[in-house]
Design an enzyme around this catalytic site. Structure first.
Site, PDB file in Angstrom:
ATOM      1  N   GLN A 234     -12.524  54.176   4.638  1.00 57.56           N
ATOM      2  CA  GLN A 234     -11.518  54.938   5.377  1.00 57.56           C
ATOM      3  C   GLN A 234     -12.115  56.259   5.828  1.00 57.56           C
ATOM      4  O   GLN A 234     -12.503  57.085   5.000  1.00 57.56           O
ATOM      5  CB  GLN A 234     -10.314  55.190   4.456  1.00 57.56           C
ATOM      6  CG  GLN A 234      -9.209  56.020   5.067  1.00 57.56           C
ATOM      7  CD  GLN A 234      -8.203  56.477   4.006  1.00 57.56           C
ATOM      8  OE1 GLN A 234      -8.537  56.570   2.836  1.00 57.56           O
ATOM      9  NE2 GLN A 234      -6.981  56.752   4.431  1.00 57.56           N
ATOM     10  N   GLY A 235     -12.190  56.474   7.138  1.00 58.53           N
ATOM     11  CA  GLY A 235     -12.746  57.713   7.681  1.00 58.53           C
ATOM     12  C   GLY A 235     -11.652  58.611   8.211  1.00 58.53           C
ATOM     13  O   GLY A 235     -11.511  58.785   9.425  1.00 58.53           O
TER      14      GLY A 235
ATOM     15  N   SER B 208     -14.853  56.851   0.292  1.00 56.38           N
ATOM     16  CA  SER B 208     -15.043  55.891  -0.802  1.00 56.38           C
ATOM     17  C   SER B 208     -15.574  54.584  -0.244  1.00 56.38           C
ATOM     18  O   SER B 208     -15.169  54.163   0.841  1.00 56.38           O
ATOM     19  CB  SER B 208     -13.720  55.619  -1.506  1.00 56.38           C
ATOM     20  OG  SER B 208     -13.152  56.824  -1.938  1.00 56.38           O
TER      21      SER B 208
ATOM     22  N   GLU C  34      -1.163  52.650   2.004  1.00 56.40           N
ATOM     23  CA  GLU C  34      -2.073  53.123   0.964  1.00 56.40           C
ATOM     24  C   GLU C  34      -1.317  53.641  -0.246  1.00 56.40           C
ATOM     25  O   GLU C  34      -1.723  53.461  -1.380  1.00 56.40           O
ATOM     26  CB  GLU C  34      -2.952  54.252   1.541  1.00 56.40           C
ATOM     27  CG  GLU C  34      -3.855  54.917   0.513  1.00 56.40           C
ATOM     28  CD  GLU C  34      -4.712  56.029   1.107  1.00 56.40           C
ATOM     29  OE1 GLU C  34      -4.377  56.532   2.190  1.00 56.40           O
ATOM     30  OE2 GLU C  34      -5.718  56.381   0.472  1.00 56.40           O
TER      31      GLU C  34
ATOM     32  N   ASN D 121      -1.147  65.101  -4.858  1.00 58.30           N
ATOM     33  CA  ASN D 121       0.191  64.965  -5.413  1.00 58.30           C
ATOM     34  C   ASN D 121       1.109  66.119  -5.014  1.00 58.30           C
ATOM     35  O   ASN D 121       2.330  65.966  -5.005  1.00 58.30           O
ATOM     36  CB  ASN D 121       0.110  64.784  -6.931  1.00 58.30           C
ATOM     37  CG  ASN D 121      -0.362  63.368  -7.266  1.00 58.30           C
ATOM     38  OD1 ASN D 121      -0.699  62.592  -6.364  1.00 58.30           O
ATOM     39  ND2 ASN D 121      -0.372  63.027  -8.532  1.00 58.30           N
TER      40      ASN D 121
END
Ligand SMILES: Cc1cc2nc3c(=O)[nH]c(=O)nc-3n(C[C@H](O)[C@H](O)[C@H](O)COP(=O)(O)OP(=O)(O)OC[C@H]3O[C@@H](n4cnc5c(N)ncnc54)[C@H](O)[C@@H]3O)c2cc1C
Lengths: 401, 401
Positions: free
Chosen positions: B132-133, B167, B250, B383
């Site tokens: 994921q960019g 990642s 996601e 969060n």
């Protein structure tokens, strides 16, 4: 093969349960809006707090509730009740909590659930009266405030075929609104379950002077109360109380969940309206984020509430665990939103007139009723981890002992 | 099909998945696996996990809900069941997390027919790993602050820029990429691409080292990288809306194309086992009342999360349709973090030991899990941002920006 029963996928909360709940919500919203609640129970502090009067309640509204058949919600059809499942009852009790209804409903449901767990002719006769509109409460707590079902507050002795009760039952909920008490007493090494009218000879109520404005509470003195066979529910009541106990926890948890959601929504509304530093205070994250945390806690408590109710209905082996989890989560969620609700309202929330304290106090009372979060986590640990090792050689580190 | 048939089918599928997982649990990995897919570092781990995903895919446990035309199995409603069972079974996780829970759902919703046929099958089988960019040095929480530019040149786009915290970038064949195609409008100037990574000219993937000392994520540089216009997802300027689809997926608001495994369900059992084997103040930690209380708090949250997932599918018990789904990322990541923190606490002095110390309890799991847990409280929208979203979209509080 294990025969563990499992709860339904929707907790058994179907259309009928939703309809009942929605009806309750509508009725209570109309009959007991915040303004009415405030003038009813909190017109002024002096009568209750200084003079020790019992908080007023709306007996006319209660008559309508009885007419709707709510005293018989937990009573079987054979006894004239409507036999609503505990899951459906939880939905209604959430509404009762949301509107902080002062009434003997919850104590009456508690007594009904104990009587149903007992079964037998005596219990059925009393259940019939409850379905017919009689109110009841449990007298199972001793002077230590113990929430152990096996700790009976009274001592019974045999006289002929009768039982004679002595002692004092403490923390009896809405005793002054109850027609019937259902309680426990020690008889030798057994625990008897009995039922008595609150106007029985030798029985006297002494009002507790309490904070919560939405109920009464009493110490009940038994000075040789004589009970015949038609008042002895069971001579072996320990198992019965233990069986019914998880469902009692569900009722208090439901009240806490409903009241806590109301406090959350009230505080969210205030945070949208109240402007400081040119913005509604809900813009500030020191206000916004704790409200989200409260929502998360309330949602957890609510999911665990319906889980517990569904496991109890299914007769699953996990019912007891689920009920301890539900009461622990509900007590803690309530403590958190009660705290934030007052704080985030600022000065107005600290006033008598604004009325937030009515919910704060009802929650504070219910948080401790039947055991607070720590109490239930202790019970839970005994079930999930196992009892604490008692033998000194078992739990002790040989290196240090 | 009637709902009764459907629930029977679901039941049968659940049985099948349980049986399949019991019979096909993979052999132990050739080397220690990390806790989550975003920490996969070595080729050995990758090959092992890719083979496992392929096997699950072939058995119908991945892509269960997806249309057959795109490599799925076409059984709407089955993915949730498969995910649950994979979680419960304690099998390895599915490595292609970005492919399954971000790329596939986004392509399914925004892609052309050709794009769906070309890209989705590789996501599901795990043959093509995705990354994921989104994040850049200047665009983290403020995701729309994108600098990486894409300029149209005939049938191609020329991309220049810098992505961070990517990642799985080191194993990825493809990237979901957000770029800036216009400087005139912060939100409407973004465009979303499916960009080739592995071996693609102008793309440089450089590993970044995490707080644990391990690699795991990367930075990715784009220097005059050419992307065919056929790999543009949805319209030019629609990148923000497409990215929102990705973020929603996601954060766990949908079942995605498959997830589960990795043993999240065993956390409480692991904590109890740790407490039973660790000394504390001269007692077994499992006998220490404070430790028992702390573990029970975790057990209550664990059950609460399970029951939240259940209640989210009972509309009559949900006040707001997004209230529970939008909590998943927040509550899930804090659950893992709090468990790990407690594990470190219970392990006491032993938690000072790194995984390579032969005497580290559970091979150094607790302190590493604790360090790694911050990955999930930061990634996928911190969060704090999750609390903003919940406060604004669910509680309706004013936007913090
Ligand atoms: C392990 C890991 C894996 C990741 N993988 C990927 C990946 O594969 N692809 C990808 O694109 N990105 C990935 N990320 C990036 C991740 O999405 C960002 O780190 C995240 O969005 C935060 O951005 P930032 O790091 O720039 O922090 P910042 O946005 O600079 O935030 C710093 C601090 O400020 C707080 N903050 C910022 N704005 C606000 C606000 N409005 N209100 C309150 N607090 C605020 C944040 O909560 C945080 O605590 C990954 C991150 C981690 C840690």
């Amino acid at each position: 093969m294990s025969t563990t029963k499992t709860a339904l996928r929707d907790f058994g909360f179907g259309q009928d349960e939703a309809m009942l709940r929605d009806m309750a919500r509508k009725m209570l919203a109309e009959r007991l809006p915040m303004e009415r609640l405030r003038t009813l129970v909190a017109a002024a502090p002096e009568p209750v707090y200084d003079k020790g009067e019992r908080p007023p309640w709306d007996e006319q509204l209660w008559a309508e509730i009885v007419a709707l058949g709510w005293t018989g919600l937990a009573v079987g059809e054979a006894e004239g009740g409507s036999n609503i499942s505990l899951v459906g009852i939880a939905g209604i009790v959430e509404e009762v909590g949301r509107h902080a209804l002062p009434s003997p409903l919850i104590p009456t449901l508690m007594a009904s659930l104990v009587l149903r767990a007992a079964g037998g002719d005596v219990a059925c006769e009393i259940l019939k009266r409850i379905a017919g509109g009689a109110t009841a409460s449990l007298a199972v707590t001793n002077d230590r405030g113990s929430w152990e079902p096996e700790d009976a507050p009274l001592v019974a002795s045999e006289q002929g075929g009768d039982l004679v009760l002595h002692g004092e039952a403490r923390f009896v909920q809405d005793a002054f609104k109850a027609n019937i008490l259902v309680g426990s007493a020690k008889l030798g090494d057994k625990l008897v379950l009995w039922a008595a009218k609150t106007n029985a000879d030798g029985l006297s109520l002494q009002a507790d002077h309490i904070h919560d404005l939405t109920r009464d509470q009493a110490s009940v003195h038994f000075n040789g109360v004589r009970l015949g066979a038609d008042s002895i529910v069971s001579r072996d009541g320990a198992e019965i109380l233990k069986t019914a106990w998880p469902s009692l926890l569900v009722l208090v948890s439901a009240d806490l969940c409903g009241a806590s959601e109301r406090l959350l929504q009230t505080t969210v509304d205030y945070a949208k309206e109240r402007v400081q530093f040119d913005r509604p205070i809900g813009f500030f994250q020191a206000v916004k984020h704790p409200l989200v945390n409260a929502m998360v806690e309330i949602d957890r408590a609510r999911s665990l509430l319906y889980h517990a109710a569904a496991e109890i209905v299914a007769g699953s082996g996990r019912a007891e665990i689920a009920a301890h989890m539900a009461k622990s989560a509900a007590s803690d969620a309530a403590a958190f939103i009660s705290d934030r609700a007052i704080q985030l309202h600022g000065g107005i929330g600290f006033t008598w007139e604004y009325g937030l304290h009515i919910y704060f106090k009802r929650n504070l009372h219910n948080q401790t009723l039947l055991g607070d979060g720590v109490h239930h986590r202790k019970k839970l640990a005994d079930l999930l981890i196992g009892p604490v090792s008692t033998s000194p050689n078992l739990g002790r580190d040989p290196a240090t002992s | 099909m009637s709902s009764a048939d459907l629930s029977l089918e679901h039941h049968e599928f659940g049985e099948y998945v349980r049986r399949w997982l019991a019979e096909n649990a993979p052999p132990p990995p050739p080397e220690r696996l990390p806790i989550t897919p975003i920490e996969v570092m070595t080729i050995g781990q990758r090959d092992y996990l890719q083979a496992w995903q392929r096997k699950c895919y072939d058995a119908g446990l991945v892509g269960a809900d997806y249309p057959k035309d795109y490599g799925g199995h076409g059984n709407i409603g089955f993915q949730r069941i498969a995910n649950q069972e994979m979680n419960r079974a304690g099998v390895p996780f599915l490595i292609n997390i970005v492919g399954l829970s971000m790329a596939a759902p986004t392509i399914l919703q925004h892609g052309t027919e050709e794009q769906k046929r070309k890209f989705i099958p590789g996501c599901l089988s795990g043959e093509e790993i995705w990354c994921q960019g989104f994040s850049e040095p200047g665009a983290g929480s403020d995701l729309a602050n994108q600098r990486t530019s894409a300029v149209r040149l005939g049938d191609e786009w020329i991309v220049n820029g810098h992505k961070v915290w990517t990642s799985l970038g080191h194993f990825a064949k493809w990237m979901i990429l957000v770029t800036r195609t216009s400087k005139d409008d912060k939100y409407n100037g973004l465009t979303y691409f499916l960009c080739p990574i592995e071996g693609h000219p102008g793309v440089t993937v450089r590993p970044l080292v995490k707080i644990t000392g391990e690699t795991g994520f990367n930075e990715v540089f784009f220097q005059d990288v050419r992307i065919p216009d056929a790999y543009r997802l949805d319209d030019v300027g629609k990148g923000w809306a497409v990215a929102m689809t990705t973020l929603l997926a996601e954060r766990g608001a949908s079942e995605g194309a498959g997830s589960g495994g990795g043993g999240g369900e065993s956390a409480i059992r692991d904590l109890i086992a740790l407490a039973r084997g660790t000394w504390r103040n001269g007692l077994l930690a499992a006998d220490d009342p404070v430790t028992r209380d702390a573990i029970m708090k975790r057990a209550i949250v664990a059950e609460g999360l399970r029951q939240n997932a259940k209640r989210a599918r009972v509309p009559a018990l949900c006040d707001h349709p997004m209230r529970l789904p939008l909590q998943q990322k927040l509550t899930g990541s804090e659950f893992q973090q709090d468990n790990a923190r407690l594990g470190v606490e219970i392990a006491g002095a032993h938690s000072t030991l790194y995984k390579r110390d032969p005497r580290a309890p559970q091979a150094g799991h607790w302190p590493l899990a604790f360090l790694n847990s911050y990955g999930n409280t930061i990634a996928a929208g911190t969060n704090e941002i999750q609390r903003n979203i919940l406060g604004e979209r669910v509680l309706g509080l004013p936007k913090s920006k």
